[in-house]
Design a protein around this motif. Structure first.
Motif, PDB file in Angstrom:
ATOM      1  N   UNK A 210      47.928  30.178  26.722  1.00 55.63           N
ATOM      2  CA  UNK A 210      48.962  31.304  27.107  1.00 55.63           C
ATOM      3  C   UNK A 210      49.330  31.994  25.501  1.00 55.63           C
ATOM      4  N   UNK A 211      47.822  32.615  25.243  1.00 57.31           N
ATOM      5  CA  UNK A 211      48.279  33.165  23.636  1.00 57.31           C
ATOM      6  C   UNK A 211      48.740  34.422  23.580  1.00 57.31           C
ATOM      7  N   UNK A 212      49.569  34.700  22.538  1.00 55.22           N
ATOM      8  CA  UNK A 212      50.401  35.837  22.377  1.00 55.22           C
ATOM      9  C   UNK A 212      49.502  37.257  22.205  1.00 55.22           C
ATOM     10  N   UNK A 213      48.026  37.026  21.938  1.00 51.29           N
ATOM     11  CA  UNK A 213      47.492  38.097  21.663  1.00 51.29           C
ATOM     12  C   UNK A 213      46.806  38.687  22.977  1.00 51.29           C
ATOM     13  N   UNK A 214      46.884  37.862  24.096  1.00 48.58           N
ATOM     14  CA  UNK A 214      46.485  38.700  25.314  1.00 48.58           C
ATOM     15  C   UNK A 214      45.001  38.498  25.602  1.00 48.58           C
ATOM     16  N   UNK A 215      44.498  37.648  24.596  1.00 49.73           N
ATOM     17  CA  UNK A 215      42.961  37.461  24.619  1.00 49.73           C
ATOM     18  C   UNK A 215      42.409  36.474  26.055  1.00 49.73           C
ATOM     19  N   UNK A 216      43.352  35.514  26.481  1.00 49.10           N
ATOM     20  CA  UNK A 216      43.074  34.833  27.406  1.00 49.10           C
ATOM     21  C   UNK A 216      43.509  35.384  28.692  1.00 49.10           C
ATOM     22  N   UNK A 217      44.373  36.335  28.809  1.00 47.05           N
ATOM     23  CA  UNK A 217      44.466  37.358  29.736  1.00 47.05           C
ATOM     24  C   UNK A 217      43.164  38.186  30.164  1.00 47.05           C
ATOM     25  N   UNK A 218      42.514  38.577  28.970  1.00 43.77           N
ATOM     26  CA  UNK A 218      41.861  39.475  29.182  1.00 43.77           C
ATOM     27  C   UNK A 218      40.420  38.831  29.648  1.00 43.77           C
ATOM     28  N   UNK A 219      40.157  37.578  29.237  1.00 41.36           N
ATOM     29  CA  UNK A 219      39.262  36.656  29.790  1.00 41.36           C
ATOM     30  C   UNK A 219      39.223  36.409  31.102  1.00 41.36           C
ATOM     31  N   UNK A 220      40.697  36.308  31.616  1.00 38.77           N
ATOM     32  CA  UNK A 220      40.636  36.151  33.452  1.00 38.77           C
ATOM     33  C   UNK A 220      40.699  37.583  33.786  1.00 38.77           C
ATOM     34  N   UNK A 221      41.115  38.579  33.382  1.00 34.10           N
ATOM     35  CA  UNK A 221      40.985  39.930  33.979  1.00 34.10           C
ATOM     36  C   UNK A 221      39.323  40.597  34.055  1.00 34.10           C
ATOM     37  N   UNK A 222      38.517  39.795  33.462  1.00 28.21           N
ATOM     38  CA  UNK A 222      37.125  40.070  33.399  1.00 28.21           C
ATOM     39  C   UNK A 222      36.601  39.711  34.619  1.00 28.21           C
ATOM     40  N   UNK A 223      37.089  38.612  35.196  1.00 29.25           N
ATOM     41  CA  UNK A 223      36.731  38.412  36.859  1.00 29.25           C
ATOM     42  C   UNK A 223      36.863  39.670  37.688  1.00 29.25           C
ATOM     43  N   UNK A 224      38.129  40.238  37.599  1.00 29.01           N
ATOM     44  CA  UNK A 224      38.168  41.340  38.272  1.00 29.01           C
ATOM     45  C   UNK A 224      37.549  42.549  38.002  1.00 29.01           C
ATOM     46  N   UNK A 225      37.057  42.662  36.706  1.00 27.15           N
ATOM     47  CA  UNK A 225      36.286  43.714  36.347  1.00 27.15           C
ATOM     48  C   UNK A 225      34.783  43.512  36.746  1.00 27.15           C
ATOM     49  N   UNK A 226      34.341  42.387  36.923  1.00 28.52           N
ATOM     50  CA  UNK A 226      33.273  42.053  37.403  1.00 28.52           C
ATOM     51  C   UNK A 226      32.964  42.291  38.925  1.00 28.52           C
ATOM     52  N   UNK A 227      34.093  42.122  39.532  1.00 32.95           N
ATOM     53  CA  UNK A 227      34.005  42.281  40.937  1.00 32.95           C
ATOM     54  C   UNK A 227      34.033  43.862  41.061  1.00 32.95           C
ATOM     55  N   UNK A 228      34.756  44.732  40.428  1.00 37.28           N
ATOM     56  CA  UNK A 228      34.564  46.306  40.625  1.00 37.28           C
ATOM     57  C   UNK A 228      33.077  46.457  40.040  1.00 37.28           C
ATOM     58  N   UNK A 229      32.461  45.949  39.084  1.00 41.60           N
ATOM     59  CA  UNK A 229      31.136  46.434  38.683  1.00 41.60           C
ATOM     60  C   UNK A 229      30.011  46.004  39.503  1.00 41.60           C
ATOM     61  N   UNK A 230      30.078  44.661  39.822  1.00 36.51           N
ATOM     62  CA  UNK A 230      29.075  44.113  40.544  1.00 36.51           C
ATOM     63  C   UNK A 230      29.206  44.248  42.303  1.00 36.51           C
ATOM     64  N   UNK A 231      30.198  44.382  42.782  1.00 32.34           N
ATOM     65  CA  UNK A 231      30.523  44.383  44.185  1.00 32.34           C
ATOM     66  C   UNK A 231      31.130  45.777  44.591  1.00 32.34           C
TER      67      UNK A 231
END
Length: 318
Positions: free
Chosen positions: A204-225
């Motif tokens: 749960x890093x303070x930089x928000x990088x792990x958050x971006x890693x998880x949010x990328x799943x939603x981006x994939x759904x938008x892009x691919x589906x």
């Protein structure tokens, strides 16, 4: 039967299944598209994310002992599952080469971009290395390799086994075992139980990088589906439970909402504060490591650890 379902990709099928169940979930294996692989490389460079540095230390300082313990005579393969960018593995390969080991390196990853980066990283240091990179499914390639008489050292580094629930980890390792020949070795990165605060900060890093890693799943759904998810309406949360050694990660719906996927021809609804479970990261005790090996047809030869004993590269033999 709905004919469109037969045309869906595995990603599409799993999203449809995971987001229509009572307790919503998305598989962590879908983190690693090309963009996800890039974000994960950023995670590995974070000061808080200790597993990468710990394993780098083990492979930098103890690869000669790993080679000695493996005990291969003559030519062998080094087969790496989910190789990523290869920077840690390069330490092991450099030492093995310096010690005169006769091996072929076979890195396997589902991301072609990760393979391309790895090839550049490895050949920059070891231009003459015998390397046969493969992009694709572990088990199809494992089936091919099992037909050969050449012994193998299999690498499953980075603590990846911790992403599997116990039954799934057992099934995966049994499949590895079935594709291996007697006497083959498995070197597996496993994160160890330790101070809970150390673990919590890493995930749960303070930089928000792990958050971006998880949010990328939603981006994939938008892009691919072809979906219309508003990313601002989701947040990221993770929790470490020291009693069972599990980090669980989630996406959180910030409001009652819905989104539609044209590819899936489905509208998905979410309540406010509803969770999508995205990842498990299990931390092991030594007793659990022994039990997992015994339950999947292996024997633990030796646990190689970093100086803080945060992490182990555990060497198993079939």
């Amino acid at each position: 039967m709905n004919t469109t379902t037969t045309l869906l990709t595995p990603f599409a099928e799993d999203v449809l299944k995971g987001l229509t169940e009572k307790e919503k979930h998305l598989s962590s294996k879908y983190f690693y598209d090309d963009n996800g692989s890039r974000i994960f490389m950023q995670i590995m460079k974070m000061q808080e994310y200790y597993p990468t540095g710990c394993e780098f230390e083990i492979l930098s300082r103890q690869s000669d002992k790993i080679l000695q313990q493996a005990g291969f005579k003559g030519k062998f393969n080094i087969v790496e599952f989910g190789c990523g960018d290869g920077l840690k593995t390069r330490q092991l390969l450099t030492t093995f080469t310096a010690k005169g080991a006769d091996f072929t390196y076979i890195p396997i990853d589902i991301s072609q971009e990760a393979i391309d980066v790895l090839v550049n990283n490895i050949t920059a240091t070891l231009p003459g290395i015998d390397m046969q990179p493969r992009t694709g499914d572990y088990f199809e390639i494992l089936d091919e390799l099992s037909q050969s008489d050449t012994p193998s050292l299999f690498l499953f580094l980075g603590g990846n086994i911790g992403n599997y629930k116990f039954d799934d980890a057992k099934m995966l390792l049994e499949k590895f075992n079935q594709g291996m020949n007697k006497g083959d070795m498995l070197l597996m990165g496993m994160d160890l139980q330790k101070n809970p605060r150390t673990i919590q900060k890493a995930y749960d890093d303070p930089h928000g990088i792990t958050k971006a890693f998880n949010m990328n799943l939603l981006k994939r759904i938008n892009n691919e589906l072809d979906a219309d998810i508003n990313l601002d309406q989701f947040d990221f949360y993770c929790d470490y439970n020291p009693a069972n050694g599990e980090v669980n990660s989630y996406l959180v719906s910030l409001k009652k909402q819905h989104f539609h996927s044209t590819v899936l021809n489905t509208t998905f609804t979410f309540d406010k504060d509803e969770l999508i479970w995205t990842e498990l990261s299990k931390k092991y005790s030594f007793k659990e490591i022994e039990n997992l090996a015994e339950n999947t047809g292996f024997k633990v030869e030796k646990n190689f650890m970093d100086c803080r004993h945060y992490f182990t590269d555990s060497l198993w033999v079939k």
